[in-house]
Design a protein around this motif. Structure first.
Motif, mmCIF file in Angstrom:
data_model
loop_
_atom_site.group_PDB
_atom_site.id
_atom_site.type_symbol
_atom_site.label_atom_id
_atom_site.label_comp_id
_atom_site.label_asym_id
_atom_site.label_seq_id
_atom_site.Cartn_x
_atom_site.Cartn_y
_atom_site.Cartn_z
ATOM 1 N N SER A 94 0.849 -1.194 0.000
ATOM 2 C CA SER A 94 0.000 0.000 0.000
ATOM 3 C C SER A 94 0.884 1.244 0.000
ATOM 4 C CB SER A 94 -0.927 -0.008 1.214
ATOM 5 O OG SER A 94 -1.861 -1.065 1.113
ATOM 6 N N ASP A 95 1.899 1.242 0.901
ATOM 7 C CA ASP A 95 2.951 2.249 0.786
ATOM 8 C C ASP A 95 3.819 1.891 -0.418
ATOM 9 O OD1 ASP A 95 2.159 3.724 2.974
ATOM 10 O OD2 ASP A 95 3.414 2.597 4.373
ATOM 11 N N HIS A 96 4.630 2.837 -0.839
ATOM 12 C CA HIS A 96 5.399 2.619 -2.060
ATOM 13 C C HIS A 96 6.608 1.714 -1.835
ATOM 14 C CE1 HIS A 96 2.976 5.736 -3.918
ATOM 15 N NE2 HIS A 96 3.536 5.442 -5.063
ATOM 16 N N PHE A 97 6.886 0.926 -2.849
ATOM 17 C CA PHE A 97 8.109 0.148 -3.005
ATOM 18 C C PHE A 97 9.098 1.054 -3.731
ATOM 19 C CE2 PHE A 97 10.810 -2.356 -5.733
ATOM 20 C CZ PHE A 97 11.038 -3.579 -5.115
ATOM 21 N N CYS A 98 10.316 1.156 -3.204
ATOM 22 C CA CYS A 98 11.326 1.982 -3.872
ATOM 23 C C CYS A 98 12.610 1.198 -4.040
ATOM 24 C CB CYS A 98 11.605 3.252 -3.067
ATOM 25 S SG CYS A 98 12.799 4.354 -3.886
ATOM 26 N N CYS A 99 13.102 1.146 -5.267
ATOM 27 C CA CYS A 99 14.420 0.586 -5.559
ATOM 28 C C CYS A 99 15.282 1.696 -6.149
ATOM 29 C CB CYS A 99 14.328 -0.583 -6.531
ATOM 30 S SG CYS A 99 15.937 -1.339 -6.929
ATOM 31 N N LEU A 100 16.490 1.825 -5.619
ATOM 32 C CA LEU A 100 17.463 2.786 -6.136
ATOM 33 C C LEU A 100 18.677 2.024 -6.657
ATOM 34 C CD1 LEU A 100 17.427 5.536 -3.345
ATOM 35 C CD2 LEU A 100 16.141 5.537 -5.489
ATOM 36 N N TRP A 101 19.238 2.526 -7.754
ATOM 37 C CA TRP A 101 20.453 1.968 -8.344
ATOM 38 C C TRP A 101 21.615 2.917 -8.039
ATOM 39 C CZ3 TRP A 101 15.715 0.853 -10.030
ATOM 40 C CH2 TRP A 101 15.452 -0.399 -10.607
ATOM 41 N N PHE A 102 22.729 2.370 -7.557
ATOM 42 C CA PHE A 102 23.899 3.149 -7.159
ATOM 43 C C PHE A 102 25.102 2.739 -8.007
ATOM 44 C CE2 PHE A 102 21.121 2.710 -3.565
ATOM 45 C CZ PHE A 102 21.251 3.859 -2.793
ATOM 46 N N ALA A 103 25.976 3.695 -8.279
ATOM 47 C CA ALA A 103 27.264 3.410 -8.907
ATOM 48 C C ALA A 103 28.340 4.134 -8.103
ATOM 49 C CB ALA A 103 27.278 3.886 -10.357
ATOM 50 N N VAL A 104 29.492 3.499 -7.959
ATOM 51 C CA VAL A 104 30.614 4.087 -7.225
ATOM 52 C C VAL A 104 31.635 4.580 -8.238
ATOM 53 C CG1 VAL A 104 32.384 3.741 -5.480
ATOM 54 C CG2 VAL A 104 30.213 2.499 -5.320
ATOM 55 N N GLY A 105 31.811 5.910 -8.250
ATOM 56 C CA GLY A 105 32.716 6.520 -9.212
ATOM 57 C C GLY A 105 34.069 6.840 -8.612
ATOM 58 N N PRO A 106 34.830 7.713 -9.256
ATOM 59 C CA PRO A 106 36.160 8.075 -8.756
ATOM 60 C C PRO A 106 36.099 8.660 -7.353
ATOM 61 C CG PRO A 106 35.850 8.851 -11.006
ATOM 62 C CD PRO A 106 34.518 8.355 -10.543
ATOM 63 N N ASP A 107 37.136 8.394 -6.565
ATOM 64 C CA ASP A 107 37.278 8.937 -5.210
ATOM 65 C C ASP A 107 36.107 8.578 -4.310
ATOM 66 O OD1 ASP A 107 39.703 10.139 -5.955
ATOM 67 O OD2 ASP A 107 38.649 11.882 -6.741
ATOM 68 N N ASN A 108 35.489 7.424 -4.561
ATOM 69 C CA ASN A 108 34.411 6.904 -3.719
ATOM 70 C C ASN A 108 33.135 7.741 -3.773
ATOM 71 O OD1 ASN A 108 35.050 4.421 -2.608
ATOM 72 N ND2 ASN A 108 36.369 5.342 -1.040
ATOM 73 N N HIS A 109 33.002 8.622 -4.742
ATOM 74 C CA HIS A 109 31.744 9.340 -4.898
ATOM 75 C C HIS A 109 30.655 8.348 -5.325
ATOM 76 C CE1 HIS A 109 32.919 13.804 -5.039
ATOM 77 N NE2 HIS A 109 33.932 13.119 -4.501
ATOM 78 N N VAL A 110 29.452 8.527 -4.776
ATOM 79 C CA VAL A 110 28.344 7.621 -5.062
ATOM 80 C C VAL A 110 27.321 8.340 -5.938
ATOM 81 C CG1 VAL A 110 26.437 6.305 -4.054
ATOM 82 C CG2 VAL A 110 28.677 6.288 -2.949
#
Length: 471
Positions: free
Chosen positions: A269-285
């Motif tokens: 009933s509440d929302h399902f949320c999926c997020l996609w992450f990538a780890v770039g240079p210097d640990n930036h997300v």
């Protein structure tokens, strides 16, 4: 010496916004801004427009934060409605014509659903930004309608900037401009925002001039909101470091060599949320994709997540892992939800996501909320990076729900280190789970505040550079 006509005037609107608010005919009216602008008395008068209050079929609803606030409003109603011989009986107001006013509060468990099916020709909502979401507001005002000839339905709301509903109220009303009617493209109904300032209320200025001095002495953001009615500041914001210019990026193809992972906050009933992450240079997300839906089956959620996890050329992405909320994914559910993938009578939800051609494994996330929010703050903290202002977290402009909801979160009234209960926090929870799943790169000390005012003071001191270090 007063004339007989003047002696009959019981209350009179001040020229300017208060008078303007009383004459408007739009379906939704927001009279909001600074404190002390005379909003409450204006709302009291809107409810007793003569063609309404003398109609025996007229019904109106008044909604405030809690029972104590309703008692205060009813006390004012006794005085304001006394010339009409109205009686306050319990939490109802009864008029000699047969018209009736009813009251409710936002602390009720079913505050936003309990009036569905009712008919109120007018609804008054005090402090509308206390309503956490636009969806809850729309449920509440769905009962504002009229089958009574000559009575047109109308919602009249008052509020100050801030609180959990600040962002959606600003987007629904304020962004269209002051005194500018706006026609909703979906419903065809009109709404308008009327700003209020304390100097619009000469009665208060004359009788209690020290009140204005008190407003001037508030912390900067609170002063801007409550004295000036400024909607561009947001006191009590949970993530006060949020800056769209720093944290939101224009989408670009994520390099294949960047490590990728996913995080899921489950809901039906509440929302399902999926997020996609990538780890770039210097640990930036980099949060580069979101999926935000409700009322799908687990197999449908699984298949949607899997089908979205592709490179621009359509080949399957290499996702290192997917992290999920342990409360939602590690509980026993009937195995028939697996649609034939299991012969056992019960299974855990994560097993549904692991089965079938689209299946993937979910690992248990760290669900410690307060330390998790500390990690989110660390990633949002502005830093100097390659000669420019930046942060360790970057969110694609395509992640519209994360961008919409994250800056709207406020502190909980009781556990102020956590997000307010009832807020639309599903994208934020997925973000928290994702960032907590990474190896620690920060050492955080979570600030502890006794209440929102203490949190606001700490925020003001930090912004003034007085040595408050929350990081």
């Amino acid at each position: 010496m007063q004339t007989a006509a003047a002696q009959k005037i019981f209350w009179q609107a001040h020229p300017g916004p208060q008078t303007e608010a009383l004459r408007r005919s739009e379906f939704e009216i927001l009279y909001g801004g600074a404190r002390g602008g005379g909003k409450t008395e204006c709302g009291l008068v809107v409810m007793i427009e003569p063609k309404y209050v003398f109609n025996p079929r007229y019904r109106f609803l008044v909604v405030r934060k809690n029972a104590k606030d309703l008692d205060d409003w009813l006390d004012r109603a006794r005085w304001m409605y006394s010339p009409l011989k109205a009686e306050v009986i319990g939490r109802e107001i009864r008029f000699p014509s047969g018209a009736v006013g009813r009251t409710g509060n936002l602390k009720d468990k079913n505050a936003f659903e309990q009036y569905i099916g009712h008919e109120y020709q007018k609804i008054l909502i005090e402090e509308m930004t206390l309503i956490p979401s636009e969806e809850s507001y729309e449920k509440l005002v769905s009962s504002c309608r009229s089958t009574v000839p000559g009575l047109t339905p109308q919602v009249f709301a008052t509020t100050n900037p801030g609180n959990a509903g600040h962002i959606w109220v600003k987007n629904r009303f304020v962004k269209h401009g002051a005194m500018k009617p706006y026609r909703d493209p979906t419903t065809g109904r009109w709404r308008v925002y009327i700003p209020a300032r304390v100097d619009d209320n000469p009665t208060l200025m004359q009788r209690d001039p020290t009140y204005v001095n008190w407003l001037r002495g508030l912390p900067p953001k609170l002063r801007a909101a409550w004295l000036e009615g400024n909607w561009d500041v947001f006191e009590g914001q949970f993530f006060d470091a949020w800056n769209e210019a720093i944290h939101v990026y224009e989408p670009f193809p994520i390099p294949r060599e960047w490590r990728r992972f996913r995080a899921i906050d489950w809901g039906y009933s509440d929302h399902f949320c999926c997020l996609w992450f990538a780890v770039g240079p210097d640990n930036h997300v980099w949060v580069y994709r979101e999926f935000y839906r409700n009322r799908l089956t687990d197999t449908e959620y699984r298949d949607q997540v899997a089908s979205l996890s592709v490179y621009p050329d359509g080949t399957q992405e290499e996702i290192e892992y997917t992290v999920g909320d342990p409360i939602s994914f590690w509980n026993r559910i009937p195995a028939d939800s697996l649609q034939g993938f299991s012969s056992r009578p019960f299974a855990e939800r994560w097993e549904i996501y692991a089965e079938g051609p689209q299946g993937f494994t979910i690992i248990k996330g760290d669900n410690k909320r307060v330390p998790g929010w500390g990690q989110v703050r660390e990633y949002l903290r502005p830093i100097e990076y390659r000669g420019a202002q930046s942060a360790m977290l970057h969110i694609s402009r395509d992640c519209k729900n994360l961008i919409r909801t994250l800056p709207a979160l406020v502190h909980d009234d009781i556990k102020v280190e956590d997000v307010a209960d009832g807020a639309e926090d599903h994208p934020a929870d997925a973000l928290r789970l994702g960032l907590q799943s990474r190896a620690p790169i920060f050492t955080t000390t979570t600030p502890k505040y006794r209440d929102n005012y203490e949190a606001a003071e700490a925020q003001a001191e930090r912004e003034a550079g007085e040595g408050v270090d929350l990081w």
